[in-house]
Design an enzyme around this catalytic site. Sequence first.
Site, PDB file in Angstrom:
ATOM      1  N   TRP A 152       0.803  -1.223   0.000  1.00 53.79           N
ATOM      2  CA  TRP A 152       0.000   0.000   0.000  1.00 53.79           C
ATOM      3  C   TRP A 152       0.828   1.261   0.000  1.00 53.79           C
ATOM      4  O   TRP A 152       0.313   2.345  -0.190  1.00 53.79           O
ATOM      5  CB  TRP A 152      -0.937   0.017   1.221  1.00 53.79           C
ATOM      6  CG  TRP A 152      -0.220  -0.386   2.488  1.00 53.79           C
ATOM      7  CD1 TRP A 152      -0.226  -1.625   3.065  1.00 53.79           C
ATOM      8  CD2 TRP A 152       0.666   0.423   3.284  1.00 53.79           C
ATOM      9  NE1 TRP A 152       0.594  -1.637   4.178  1.00 53.79           N
ATOM     10  CE2 TRP A 152       1.155  -0.383   4.329  1.00 53.79           C
ATOM     11  CE3 TRP A 152       1.077   1.756   3.219  1.00 53.79           C
ATOM     12  CZ2 TRP A 152       2.040   0.078   5.296  1.00 53.79           C
ATOM     13  CZ3 TRP A 152       1.972   2.222   4.173  1.00 53.79           C
ATOM     14  CH2 TRP A 152       2.432   1.381   5.202  1.00 53.79           C
ATOM     15  N   GLU A 252      10.724  -8.497  -2.936  1.00 49.25           N
ATOM     16  CA  GLU A 252      11.225  -7.222  -2.405  1.00 49.25           C
ATOM     17  C   GLU A 252      10.663  -7.112  -0.999  1.00 49.25           C
ATOM     18  O   GLU A 252       9.473  -6.842  -0.826  1.00 49.25           O
ATOM     19  CB  GLU A 252      10.714  -6.051  -3.241  1.00 49.25           C
ATOM     20  CG  GLU A 252      11.200  -6.032  -4.658  1.00 49.25           C
ATOM     21  CD  GLU A 252      12.694  -5.787  -4.802  1.00 49.25           C
ATOM     22  OE1 GLU A 252      13.350  -5.447  -3.802  1.00 49.25           O
ATOM     23  OE2 GLU A 252      13.186  -5.959  -5.920  1.00 49.25           O
ATOM     24  N   CYS A 286      10.198   1.053   2.214  1.00 54.54           N
ATOM     25  CA  CYS A 286      11.116  -0.002   2.663  1.00 54.54           C
ATOM     26  C   CYS A 286      12.562   0.488   2.614  1.00 54.54           C
ATOM     27  O   CYS A 286      13.432  -0.051   3.287  1.00 54.54           O
ATOM     28  CB  CYS A 286      10.941  -1.273   1.847  1.00 54.54           C
ATOM     29  SG  CYS A 286      11.054  -0.966   0.096  1.00 54.54           S
TER      30      CYS A 286
HETATM   31  P1  ADP Z   1       2.749  -4.556   5.123  1.00 58.39           P
HETATM   32  O1  ADP Z   1       3.184  -5.114   6.434  1.00 58.39           O
HETATM   33  O2  ADP Z   1       3.640  -3.530   4.555  1.00 58.39           O
HETATM   34  O3  ADP Z   1       1.293  -4.242   5.035  1.00 58.39           O
HETATM   35  P2  ADP Z   1       2.291  -7.061   3.895  1.00 58.39           P
HETATM   36  O4  ADP Z   1       3.396  -7.991   3.640  1.00 58.39           O
HETATM   37  O5  ADP Z   1       1.297  -7.389   4.966  1.00 58.39           O
HETATM   38  O6  ADP Z   1       3.001  -5.671   4.109  1.00 58.39           O
HETATM   39  O7  ADP Z   1       1.456  -6.780   2.591  1.00 58.39           O
HETATM   40  C1  ADP Z   1       2.021  -6.733   1.295  1.00 58.39           C
HETATM   41  C2  ADP Z   1       1.107  -7.460   0.346  1.00 58.39           C
HETATM   42  O8  ADP Z   1       1.000  -8.792   0.787  1.00 58.39           O
HETATM   43  C3  ADP Z   1      -0.318  -6.917   0.281  1.00 58.39           C
HETATM   44  O9  ADP Z   1      -0.778  -6.991  -1.060  1.00 58.39           O
HETATM   45  C4  ADP Z   1      -1.080  -7.868   1.163  1.00 58.39           C
HETATM   46  O10 ADP Z   1      -2.440  -7.982   0.798  1.00 58.39           O
HETATM   47  C5  ADP Z   1      -0.363  -9.165   0.865  1.00 58.39           C
HETATM   48  N1  ADP Z   1      -0.544 -10.181   1.908  1.00 58.39           N
HETATM   49  C6  ADP Z   1      -0.694  -9.985   3.224  1.00 58.39           C
HETATM   50  N2  ADP Z   1      -0.859 -11.168   3.857  1.00 58.39           N
HETATM   51  C7  ADP Z   1      -0.806 -12.122   2.904  1.00 58.39           C
HETATM   52  C8  ADP Z   1      -0.909 -13.552   2.909  1.00 58.39           C
HETATM   53  N3  ADP Z   1      -1.113 -14.217   4.034  1.00 58.39           N
HETATM   54  N4  ADP Z   1      -0.810 -14.198   1.751  1.00 58.39           N
HETATM   55  C9  ADP Z   1      -0.609 -13.519   0.619  1.00 58.39           C
HETATM   56  N5  ADP Z   1      -0.494 -12.190   0.523  1.00 58.39           N
HETATM   57  C10 ADP Z   1      -0.603 -11.486   1.662  1.00 58.39           C
END
Ligand code: ADP
Length: 481
Positions: A152, A252, A286
Amino acid sequence: MSNTISVACCGPRKGENQHSMNAYDVVDPATETVVATVEAATPHEIATSVDRAAAAFSSWSTTAPRARAELLHRAFQAVRSRRDDLAETIVRENGKPIAEARGEVDYAAEFLRWFAEEAVRMEGGNLRAPSGSGRILTLPEPIGVALLITPWNFPLAMLARKIAPALAAGCTVVAKPAEATPLTALRLVEVLRDVGLPEGVVELIVTDDPGSAVGQVLADSRVRKLSFTGSTEVGRMLLQQAADRVLDCSMELGGNAPFVVFADADLDAAVAGAMVAKMRHNAQACTAANRFYVESPVAKEFARRLSLAMAGLALGRGLDPTTTLGPLIDAEARDRSERLTQIAVDAGASVLTGGRRPPHLDTGYFFEPTVVTGVRHGDVLGSSEIFGPIAPVISFDPEDDVIGWANDVDQGLVSYVYTADLGRAMDFASRSEVGMVGINRGTVSDPAAPFGGAKQSGLGREGGHEGLLAYCETKYISVDW
Ligand code: ADP
């Protein structure tokens, strides 16, 4: 694409909205009101998206590179011409100041332009076998359907950074934006459609249940590539899932960037660079400088000047052109900044500026720009990835192993160094366990450069020529003629 949205200009407060079972609210982090309600894709719609991307692969991968390049070039121009609309969409769902959102649109557009140029440069190799018994031909070929998962914090740029090289290489894609920021992704797909993108080449999956949506796509044998930008924690989990199908992965992941200032540095330039490295995009990149190691003779003065610059930021709603710092993405992120500051204070650190929620803003996930001194290497604040507007300043002496400190984390995305001595800077760069180094600069991102991390910050590179190769499989043909 099956996603529908209804956009509210001044919607209800978060949690007050009535909607269908599959719909969810996108919330403005500056006002905590609903910006739009989006329909989440059902498992059937997700399967249909993969069907369409798989069906489009044979024609897109054999479309002339020049035609793919021209489409990307039209997309570059269209993104530029819709700069204001795209920037406002970014601000509404992400909260960053409008000027930075416009900067993000320009950055995203440059990925489309760069990979429009790269689309016609998928070069292979031709070598006479050393034994003399034949020829070694190598051809880069599009890898297949790619699943792209984006965060996001740069809802447009991270998507463009993945879609552009994938399309240039001849891949079709299924893209899944972060649940907090689907609107910008929907707008980008609209742009691509408007400039003539064929059906199925880019499919978008909007969902507030990423675990099951992504799990479903990863299990589909027609998907051959995963490109993910997000937290190390989720990345690690996805690598485990991808292992089942031995999927090609680009990752990344998190950073924890050291920002080192030697006593001979131009201090004003170092403070200006620190502001960019720390505070860009609401301090949620990041690549954000996370730990400031400043040589003792200038540490106090650096902290003083940094505090002045931080205190000069104007907190507010990103759409207000006078705002220079917006909110964090959600309440959890704001609470984390609060908690980390408290932990540092409890351990004896001093807050020079900020350190709390701004009393004059009673809605939105705001946290004041904060400078903390008296932090030591290894303290919680000096070793956690902060992802918030807090700058811990850690003083070091010439006998301290500052490069060792800089390297003393699991992540290795980027490091920054300020010094007037180019030899020292290059020595620091070569000993840094990172994918990228900024010398006397607070930013390293460039679509023409290979962006990526070492250690647990990731796998592979995006941007540059490497970014194109990430979507290619090398085919070697052994031939006698
Ligand atoms: P942040 O901590 O920066 O929000 P995330 O790693 O949670 O980063 O989110 C990055 C992306 O990973 C987003 O598109 C989110 O929807 C996706 N995401 C989060 N949890 C999962 C999951 N369990 N499986 C697949 N994608 C995920």
